[in-house]
Scaffold this motif. Structure first.
Motif, PDB file in Angstrom:
ATOM      1  N   MET A   1       0.798  -1.307   0.068  1.00 15.84           N
ATOM      2  CA  MET A   1       0.077  -0.088   0.085  1.00 15.84           C
ATOM      3  C   MET A   1       1.055   1.248  -0.060  1.00 15.84           C
ATOM      4  O   MET A   1       1.953   1.244   0.635  1.00 15.84           O
ATOM      5  N   VAL A   2       0.383   2.260  -0.672  1.00 17.49           N
ATOM      6  CA  VAL A   2       1.092   3.549  -0.448  1.00 17.49           C
ATOM      7  C   VAL A   2       1.207   4.203   0.612  1.00 17.49           C
ATOM      8  O   VAL A   2       0.263   4.191   1.631  1.00 17.49           O
ATOM      9  N   ASP A   3       2.366   4.525   1.320  1.00 19.97           N
ATOM     10  CA  ASP A   3       2.650   5.345   2.537  1.00 19.97           C
ATOM     11  C   ASP A   3       1.808   6.652   2.340  1.00 19.97           C
ATOM     12  O   ASP A   3       2.562   7.373   1.768  1.00 19.97           O
TER      13      ASP A   3
ATOM     14  N   HIS B   1     -10.520  -3.095  -5.973  1.00 23.26           N
ATOM     15  CA  HIS B   1      -8.992  -3.468  -6.612  1.00 23.26           C
ATOM     16  C   HIS B   1      -7.946  -2.461  -6.008  1.00 23.26           C
ATOM     17  O   HIS B   1      -6.729  -2.770  -6.132  1.00 23.26           O
ATOM     18  N   ALA B   2      -8.498  -1.356  -5.268  1.00 18.34           N
ATOM     19  CA  ALA B   2      -7.544  -0.547  -4.716  1.00 18.34           C
ATOM     20  C   ALA B   2      -7.682  -0.511  -3.083  1.00 18.34           C
ATOM     21  O   ALA B   2      -8.920  -0.451  -2.760  1.00 18.34           O
ATOM     22  N   ALA B   3      -6.766  -0.185  -2.415  1.00 20.68           N
ATOM     23  CA  ALA B   3      -6.859  -0.248  -0.966  1.00 20.68           C
ATOM     24  C   ALA B   3      -7.323   1.108  -0.392  1.00 20.68           C
ATOM     25  O   ALA B   3      -8.231   1.031   0.655  1.00 20.68           O
TER      26      ALA B   3
ATOM     27  N   VAL C   1       2.466   3.180  -7.343  1.00 18.44           N
ATOM     28  CA  VAL C   1       2.051   2.337  -6.123  1.00 18.44           C
ATOM     29  C   VAL C   1       3.211   1.121  -5.935  1.00 18.44           C
ATOM     30  O   VAL C   1       2.814   0.544  -4.780  1.00 18.44           O
ATOM     31  N   GLY C   2       4.014   0.712  -6.506  1.00 16.14           N
ATOM     32  CA  GLY C   2       4.962  -0.246  -6.224  1.00 16.14           C
ATOM     33  C   GLY C   2       4.556  -1.650  -7.011  1.00 16.14           C
ATOM     34  O   GLY C   2       3.077  -1.651  -7.560  1.00 16.14           O
ATOM     35  N   TRP C   3       5.545  -2.259  -7.441  1.00 12.60           N
ATOM     36  CA  TRP C   3       5.086  -3.470  -8.272  1.00 12.60           C
ATOM     37  C   TRP C   3       4.238  -4.501  -7.721  1.00 12.60           C
ATOM     38  O   TRP C   3       3.148  -4.882  -8.486  1.00 12.60           O
ATOM     39  N   ALA C   4       4.248  -4.683  -6.538  1.00  6.79           N
ATOM     40  CA  ALA C   4       3.347  -5.749  -5.975  1.00  6.79           C
ATOM     41  C   ALA C   4       1.907  -5.296  -5.843  1.00  6.79           C
ATOM     42  O   ALA C   4       0.972  -5.874  -6.159  1.00  6.79           O
ATOM     43  N   THR C   5       1.772  -3.896  -5.438  1.00 10.14           N
ATOM     44  CA  THR C   5       0.341  -3.256  -5.263  1.00 10.14           C
ATOM     45  C   THR C   5      -0.104  -3.241  -6.791  1.00 10.14           C
ATOM     46  O   THR C   5      -1.348  -3.418  -6.760  1.00 10.14           O
TER      47      THR C   5
ATOM     48  N   MET D   1      -3.667  -4.830  -7.864  1.00 14.37           N
ATOM     49  CA  MET D   1      -4.820  -4.223  -8.646  1.00 14.37           C
ATOM     50  C   MET D   1      -5.231  -4.874 -10.151  1.00 14.37           C
ATOM     51  O   MET D   1      -6.370  -4.786 -10.244  1.00 14.37           O
ATOM     52  N   ARG D   2      -4.289  -5.070 -10.825  1.00 15.75           N
ATOM     53  CA  ARG D   2      -4.567  -5.680 -11.993  1.00 15.75           C
ATOM     54  C   ARG D   2      -5.302  -7.136 -11.687  1.00 15.75           C
ATOM     55  O   ARG D   2      -6.129  -7.348 -12.593  1.00 15.75           O
ATOM     56  N   ARG D   3      -4.870  -8.001 -10.606  1.00 13.47           N
ATOM     57  CA  ARG D   3      -5.323  -9.169 -10.638  1.00 13.47           C
ATOM     58  C   ARG D   3      -6.782  -8.918 -10.247  1.00 13.47           C
ATOM     59  O   ARG D   3      -7.648  -9.741 -10.591  1.00 13.47           O
TER      60      ARG D   3
END
Length: 467
Positions: A1-3, A161-163, A196-200, A204-206
Motif C-alpha cells: 500500500m502507498v504510504d 481493486h484499490a486499498a 504504487v509499487g510493483w506488488a500493489t 490491482m491488475r489481478r
C-alpha cells in the motif's frame, strides 16, 4: 500500500469527536467513533484538503458532454454508473423480527418495514445489459421517514481493486488517455508500478481481472457487497451484503447473444413472482482481519460471520408496462450516494470519505459548474515526445498486427483465461474492463476507435469511487 502518512486519532476522537466543518466538508456533523478510522495527516481537516487535491486531479481528467436528452432538456451526467437493467420504486425493506438487540439502531428495528427504490445495473458505461462478463451494481434507497433516507450501494465483487483513495487515483491517472496497446502497456506495467509499487500494481491488475470475468445468469441470483464499511451505531463498523433470499428459481443459462438479456430475465421472473434479497452484515473484529481503511481486504465469513438483518423485496410486476417504464426513468434521475444516510450509519474508511468529495464534485458539474479554462487540458498518458513518436507510421506498423493477433485469439480463448500480462494487453477486452470500472467511457476506452474530441471537452475518466 502507498504510504500516505496516516495516523490514528483514537484518543483524540474519543475525547473530543470531530468538529463540524464548512458546507461540503466530508466530516460535517459526524464523530469518529471508537477510533476505527485513521485520517491522512492525522486529522479530518488535513485529510479533507488532501482529498480536495485528489478530486481536482480526477476532475481534470473528466470529460462532460453538454448535449441534451432529445427533449431539449440538459442531459444529466451519468459518468459514474452503467446502464440499468432494473429501476423500480415499489420495493420494500423489512427488518427481521429476531433482529439482534445490539443491531437495533435508528431505523433498524425489529419488524420495521420501509418503502425502497432499487436499481440494478452493470458497472460499464456502455449501452445494453447483456450477459457478457462484467461487474454489476445494486443501489437501494430506503425511505425511513419523511426526511430520512438511507442509500445502500453494493457491487458483485467483495473487495475493491484499490486499498485506498490514492491507489484509486493512481490507477485512473496511469490508464487515462490510453489508446494503443503500447500506451496501455506503459500505463499498467510502468506508470502504475512507479506510482504504487510493483506488488500493489500486480494486486490491482489481478483484482480487476477477477472482478470482471464473472458471467451472470440472473441479477436476482447474484450477491452484492458493500466493499467499504459503514457505522452501525454503538455496534461499530460493519460491511453489508445483499444476497438472494432462500428459495427462488435458479438462474438460467445466460443468452450471450441478447444485449438486453438481463432485463428480459428480470422481467420474466417478476411477471410470475417477487424477487427477494437478504440484507446481511458482518461485524468488525480488529484491524487485521476486518480492516476499515483498506478496501482491498475481504472480510472473510470464517472470521466475521454473516448476520441476516432484513429482507429487500421487489414485488411481482410488469416491467415493460407504461407505469413501470415511467418509474424506471425517474429512478435514472436519482443520484445514489452512500452518504445519503444518518450519523448512526455513516460510511467509514478512506475510500468512502473520498467518495463523498467525488460525489459532491460530480453534483457540482451536474449543476453546470466547470473547472477554470486553464485546467481544461486533455490528460495524456505518455510524455509529448513519446506520443509524437508513437504517432509515426512505426506505431501503426506495431499496433495493427497486435490487434489482429488478439482478434484471432479472442475467437478461441476468452481474454480473462489468458495469462494476466496477455489478457491486460488485449485492446478490446481491456477497453471493456476499464469501462466497467467507470474509469473511461465510450470512444475513449482502449481498443475503441479514436475520434477527435469536440471542442471544449476533456478526456473522460469517471470517478473511481463508485461502489
Amino acid at each position: 500500500m502507498v504510504d500516505t502518512g496516516q495516523q490514528s486519532v483514537r484518543s483524540e476522537a474519543a475525547r473530543h469527536g470531530v468538529a463540524g466543518g464548512t458546507a461540503g466538508a466530508p466530516y460535517e456533523g459526524y464523530e469518529a467513533y471508537e477510533g476505527y478510522e485513521a485520517y491522512e495527516g492525522g486529522s479530518p481537516e488535513a485529510e479533507r484538503l488532501r482529498f480536495q487535491k485528489l478530486t481536482h486531479e480526477l476532475m481534470r481528467m473528466q470529460r462532460y458532454s453538454d448535449g441534451t436528452d432529445g427533449s431539449g432538456a440538459p442531459r444529466p451526467l451519468r459518468a459514474f454508473r452503467g446502464e440499468a437493467a432494473l429501476g423500480v420504486e415499489n420495493a420494500r425493506l423489512r427488518f427481521r423480527d429476531d433482529l439482534p438487540p445490539e443491531l437495533c439502531v435508528g431505523y433498524a428495528r425489529p419488524g420495521a418495514e420501509y418503502p425502497a427504490v432499487v436499481r440494478l445495473s452493470s458497472a460499464s458505461g456502455s449501452e445494453g445489459y447483456g450477459a457478457t462478463p462484467d461487474l454489476r451494481r445494486l443501489a437501494v434507497r430506503v425511505q425511513a421517514g419523511p426526511e430520512e433516507t438511507h442509500d445502500l450501494l453494493a457491487t458483485s465483487f467483495p473487495v475493491s481493486h484499490a486499498a485506498d483513495a490514492h491507489e484509486f487515483v493512481a490507477f485512473a491517472k496511469a490508464t487515462a488517455g490510453a489508446g494503443s496497446t503500447v500506451e496501455k502497456a506503459f500505463g499498467l506495467f510502468v506508470r502504475l508500478p512507479l506510482a504504487v509499487g510493483w506488488a500493489t500494481a500486480d494486486r490491482m491488475r489481478r483484482n480487476l481481472r477477477i472482478a470482471t470475468r464473472h458471467t451472470v445468469g440472473s441479477l436476482a441470483r447474484e450477491t452484492f457487497w458493500s466493499r467499504g464499511a459503514i457505522l452501525w451505531g454503538p455496534a461499530g463498523p460493519v460491511r453489508y451484503q445483499l444476497r438472494p433470499a432462500p428459495g427462488g428459481t435458479p438462474a438460467p443459462p445466460p443468452d450471450g447473444g441478447d444485449p438486453d438479456y438481463l432485463h428480459r430475465e428480470l422481467a420474466m421472473r417478476l411477471s410470475t413472482g417477487d424477487i427477494a434479497f437478504e440484507l446481511c452484515v458482518q461485524r468488525y473484529l480488529d484491524d487485521r482481519r476486518t480492516p476499515v481503511e483498506d478496501g482491498s481486504v475481504e472480510w472473510r465469513e470464517s472470521d466475521a460471520p454473516v448476520v441476516p438483518v432484513a429482507v429487500l423485496t421487489v414485488p411481482c410486476q410488469d416491467l415493460d408496462g407504461a407505469r413501470a417504464r415511467s418509474a424506471a426513468r425517474r429512478v435514472e434521475q436519482l443520484a445514489f450516494n452512500p452518504w445519503h444516510t444518518t450519523e448512526e450509519f455513516r460510511p467509514l474508511g478512506s475510500l468512502n470519505r473520498a467518495r463523498k468529495a467525488a460525489y459532491e464534485a460530480a453534483a457540482a458539474h451536474r449543476l453546470g459548474l466547470r473547472l477554470p479554462a486553464a485546467e481544461q487540458r486533455p490528460t495524456t498518458l505518455l510524455p509529448v515526445p513519446v506520443r509524437a513518436a508513437l504517432d509515426l507510421p512505426v506505431r501503426a506498423a506495431f499496433d495493427l498486427p497486435v490487434r489482429a493477433a488478439f482478434d484471432l485469439v479472442d475467437r478461441c480463448v476468452p481474454w480473462h483465461r489468458l495469462p494476466a500480462p496477455l489478457g491486460l494487453l488485449n485492446p478490446a477486452a481491456l477497453g471493456r474492463t476499464l469501462r466497467r470500472l467507470g474509469l473511461v467511457e465510450g470512444d475513449d476506452a482502449p481498443g475503441a476507435p479514436r475520434r477527435p474530441a469536440p471542442a471544449g471537452e476533456r478526456p473522460r475518466v469517471a470517478s473511481p469511487f463508485a461502489p
